[in-house]
Motif scaffolding. Structure first.
Motif, PDB file in Angstrom:
ATOM      1  N   ILE A   1       9.094  -3.558   2.156  1.00  0.00           N
ATOM      2  CA  ILE A   1       8.305  -2.610   1.925  1.00  0.00           C
ATOM      3  C   ILE A   1       8.740  -1.961   0.658  1.00  0.00           C
ATOM      4  O   ILE A   1       9.854  -1.468   0.844  1.00  0.00           O
ATOM      5  CB  ILE A   1       8.233  -1.854   3.205  1.00  0.00           C
ATOM      6  N   LYS A   2       7.748  -1.710  -0.290  1.00  0.00           N
ATOM      7  CA  LYS A   2       8.161  -1.165  -1.306  1.00  0.00           C
ATOM      8  C   LYS A   2       7.912   0.462  -1.217  1.00  0.00           C
ATOM      9  O   LYS A   2       6.990   0.962  -0.771  1.00  0.00           O
ATOM     10  CB  LYS A   2       7.350  -1.422  -2.504  1.00  0.00           C
ATOM     11  N   LEU A   3       9.166   1.344  -1.706  1.00  0.00           N
ATOM     12  CA  LEU A   3       9.041   2.619  -1.511  1.00  0.00           C
ATOM     13  C   LEU A   3       8.673   3.180  -2.889  1.00  0.00           C
ATOM     14  O   LEU A   3       9.173   2.653  -3.832  1.00  0.00           O
ATOM     15  CB  LEU A   3      10.207   3.300  -1.024  1.00  0.00           C
TER      16      LEU A   3
ATOM     17  N   ILE B   1       5.073  13.383   3.718  1.00  0.00           N
ATOM     18  CA  ILE B   1       4.191  13.694   2.487  1.00  0.00           C
ATOM     19  C   ILE B   1       3.857  12.287   1.632  1.00  0.00           C
ATOM     20  O   ILE B   1       3.212  12.387   0.345  1.00  0.00           O
ATOM     21  CB  ILE B   1       5.403  14.359   1.537  1.00  0.00           C
ATOM     22  N   HIS B   2       4.354  11.267   2.192  1.00  0.00           N
ATOM     23  CA  HIS B   2       4.032   9.951   1.254  1.00  0.00           C
ATOM     24  C   HIS B   2       3.925   8.699   2.434  1.00  0.00           C
ATOM     25  O   HIS B   2       4.820   8.766   3.477  1.00  0.00           O
ATOM     26  CB  HIS B   2       5.036   9.501   0.024  1.00  0.00           C
ATOM     27  N   ILE B   3       3.387   7.621   2.204  1.00  0.00           N
ATOM     28  CA  ILE B   3       3.333   6.549   3.156  1.00  0.00           C
ATOM     29  C   ILE B   3       3.486   5.309   2.178  1.00  0.00           C
ATOM     30  O   ILE B   3       3.150   5.120   1.160  1.00  0.00           O
ATOM     31  CB  ILE B   3       2.179   6.344   4.239  1.00  0.00           C
TER      32      ILE B   3
ATOM     33  N   HIS C   1       0.896  -1.391  -0.016  1.00  0.00           N
ATOM     34  CA  HIS C   1      -0.107  -0.108   0.093  1.00  0.00           C
ATOM     35  C   HIS C   1       1.229   1.395   0.045  1.00  0.00           C
ATOM     36  O   HIS C   1       1.757   1.315   0.701  1.00  0.00           O
ATOM     37  CB  HIS C   1      -0.903  -0.062   1.234  1.00  0.00           C
ATOM     38  N   ARG C   2       0.683   2.085  -0.893  1.00  0.00           N
ATOM     39  CA  ARG C   2       1.426   3.338  -1.152  1.00  0.00           C
ATOM     40  C   ARG C   2       0.482   4.484  -1.579  1.00  0.00           C
ATOM     41  O   ARG C   2      -0.315   4.166  -2.114  1.00  0.00           O
ATOM     42  CB  ARG C   2       2.536   3.155  -2.027  1.00  0.00           C
TER      43      ARG C   2
END
Length: 321
Positions: A260-262, A117-119, A92-93
């Motif tokens: 975890i995908k960034l 600014i982003h998760i 989830h991004r």
């Protein structure tokens, strides 16, 4: 990369675990001379200036990146962004339609609010990566050194400490300005049990460990430090008990964070990578990154694993690519 400064921070942390004389858990105020002060803060969500929530903790691990508990982020998303977690598992991004801030207070008393600014987070698991805007002075070096991670679990019967912000609250004055009330706390205890893969299939379905350290509400996402001065886990769950009962608390073991995908890593200079890439390239400091394993399985799913010292690899399937 682990630098001399990382080593100095670990040395300070390793001597900052104040167990009581009779080896019982302790719960006390965290003072500004604590080595992690200025790298850990409450996680505050503000929706259009009308409603605020503060019931989690976050900590920095690299320029522009912080860690917190996914269940805290999901709670904010469901309340303020109508986030639907119906499909549950996977990556989830996304960006936020409300403000999320880590209001850091440096040891010298100066404030350093960092805007999320982003998760990025993946399920199953309870880790979320917060992508941060630059400090107002534009200088990440004022917040260094960042802690060194131990991806594997701490040793059973070893002492650990958690640094978190329990029972925080937000109030508004007559002028409408929101005021944050936080009480940083150190909770110290012993590791009682290790779950290499998961404790159960529902509540704690990821690698974790049980401790008798007291974890109060608001501490979810807080770093857990081992005897060597390395961050070896994250506060993820505790149970409400009677006042005279020993706490039952759980910390999440760190290695699953590698999967975890960034999607947004401007300070580090690469987009669309995973946390594991930053660990292997030593842009996030770790003492045992070389034990990480991972790849694509026969069904085309990405997986991440970890080789503990006993040689029995623990695997965490990752739905999706």
């Amino acid at each position: 990369m682990i630098s001399q400064d990382h080593g100095k921070l670990a040395d300070k942390l390793s001597t900052s675990i104040p167990m009581s004389v009779d080896d019982k858990p302790t719960f006390a105020r965290a003072h500004r001379d604590h080595p992690l002060y200025g790298l850990v803060g409450p996680l505050v969500a503000i929706h259009r200036g009308r409603e605020e929530r503060m019931h989690g903790t976050a900590f920095l691990i690299a320029p522009g990146l912080a860690v917190t508990a996914a269940h805290v982020v999901i709670d904010y998303l469901e309340a303020f962004q109508k986030f639907n977690l119906s499909h549950g598992k996977g990556d989830h991004r996304g960006q936020l339609s409300f403000n999320m801030v880590i209001p850091l207070l440096r040891a010298d008393g100066t404030h350093c609010p960092l805007r999320v600014i982003h998760i990025s987070f993946s399920l199953p698991g309870d880790f979320a990566i917060l992508h941060l805007d630059r400090p107002k002075d534009g200088d990440w070096s004022s917040l260094t050194p960042f802690p060194t991670l131990q991806l594997g679990p701490p040793n059973e019967q070893s002492h650990i400490q958690a640094f978190g912000f329990p029972s925080g609250k937000v109030t508004k004055g007559a002028d409408g300005i929101a005021n944050l009330h936080t009480w940083p706390r150190l909770s110290v205890g012993s590791v009682l049990e290790i779950h290499d893969r998961k404790r159960d299939g529902v509540t704690l379905n990821f690698p974790c460990f049980r401790t008798n350290a007291r974890f109060d509400g608001g501490m979810s996402g807080a770093p857990i430090i081992n005897n060597a001065g390395n961050v070896c886990g994250m506060v993820c769950k505790s149970y409400d008990l009677l006042a005279d009962e020993e706490p039952i608390s759980y910390g999440a073991t760190l290695w699953p964070i590698a999967g975890i995908k960034l999607a947004h890593v401007p300070p580090i200079g690469r987009d669309n990578c995973r946390v594991g890439d930053l660990l292997v390239s030593r842009q996030i400091a770790s003492v045992d990154y070389m034990r990480l394993t991972g790849g694509i399985d026969a069904s085309g799913r990405f997986f991440v694993g970890f080789e503990p010292s006993n040689g029995n690899e623990a695997l965490l399937p990752k739905p999706g690519s």
